[in-house]
Structure formats: structure tokens, C-alpha cells
Design a protein around this motif. Structure first.
Motif, PDB file in Angstrom:
ATOM      1  N   PRO A 134     -36.597  32.385   7.123  1.00 46.38           N
ATOM      2  CA  PRO A 134     -36.182  33.781   7.194  1.00 46.38           C
ATOM      3  C   PRO A 134     -34.747  34.013   7.644  1.00 46.38           C
ATOM      4  O   PRO A 134     -34.227  35.094   7.471  1.00 46.38           O
ATOM      5  CB  PRO A 134     -37.151  34.388   8.206  1.00 46.38           C
ATOM      6  N   GLY A 135     -34.081  33.046   8.216  1.00 39.92           N
ATOM      7  CA  GLY A 135     -32.712  33.253   8.666  1.00 39.92           C
ATOM      8  C   GLY A 135     -32.332  32.306   9.776  1.00 39.92           C
ATOM      9  O   GLY A 135     -33.035  31.353  10.064  1.00 39.92           O
ATOM     10  N   ASN A 137     -38.179  40.814  13.778  1.00 45.75           N
ATOM     11  CA  ASN A 137     -38.544  41.702  12.681  1.00 45.75           C
ATOM     12  C   ASN A 137     -40.062  41.650  12.479  1.00 45.75           C
ATOM     13  O   ASN A 137     -40.634  40.570  12.294  1.00 45.75           O
ATOM     14  CB  ASN A 137     -37.811  41.251  11.410  1.00 45.75           C
ATOM     15  N   GLN A 138     -40.717  42.801  12.489  1.00 48.16           N
ATOM     16  CA  GLN A 138     -42.181  42.860  12.380  1.00 48.16           C
ATOM     17  C   GLN A 138     -42.686  42.293  11.056  1.00 48.16           C
ATOM     18  O   GLN A 138     -43.758  41.687  11.004  1.00 48.16           O
ATOM     19  CB  GLN A 138     -42.672  44.296  12.567  1.00 48.16           C
TER      20      GLN A 138
END
Length: 59
Positions: A15-16, A25-26
Motif C-alpha cells: 500500500p505504500g 487509512n481505514q
């Protein structure tokens, strides 16, 4: 990305970077949570075989 090897399930998610707040982040947390449930062992499956076994694919 998801795939299986033998009776195992593999989930890959990128994701990053750790320096950005991606893991707060949900939606990202939901993907990670869902992947844990997806990869969990299924009741009633046989025990895994450990040790030297033949490869599933030609290398």
C-alpha cells in the motif's frame, strides 16, 4: 495479489511507504483484515507436510 502454493495461501499487498500514514487509512486496514481471514486455515484440511518434498513446478 493472491495465489496458492500447495495447501497454502499467499497474499501480497504493497500500500505504500512506512513514512506516509498509509497504515492509518481505514480502507487499507480493511484490506489487511480481509486478507488475514482469507489466508486462515480451513477447518477439516489435512496437516501440512514438512521436510523435503518434490517441487510443485519445474524450476
Amino acid at each position: 495479489m493472491t495465489y496458492t502454493r500447495g495447501k497454502g495461501k499467499i497474499f501480497v499487498f504493497r500500500p505504500g511507504y512506512e513514512t506516509s500514514p498509509t497504515y492509518h487509512n481505514q480502507e487499507v486496514l480493511k484490506v489487511i483484515s480481509n486478507s488475514v481471514y482469507w489466508a486462515a486455515p480451513v477447518k477439516g484440511t489435512t496437516m501440512p507436510v514438512f521436510g523435503n518434498v518434490k517441487a510443485l513446478e519445474k524450476l
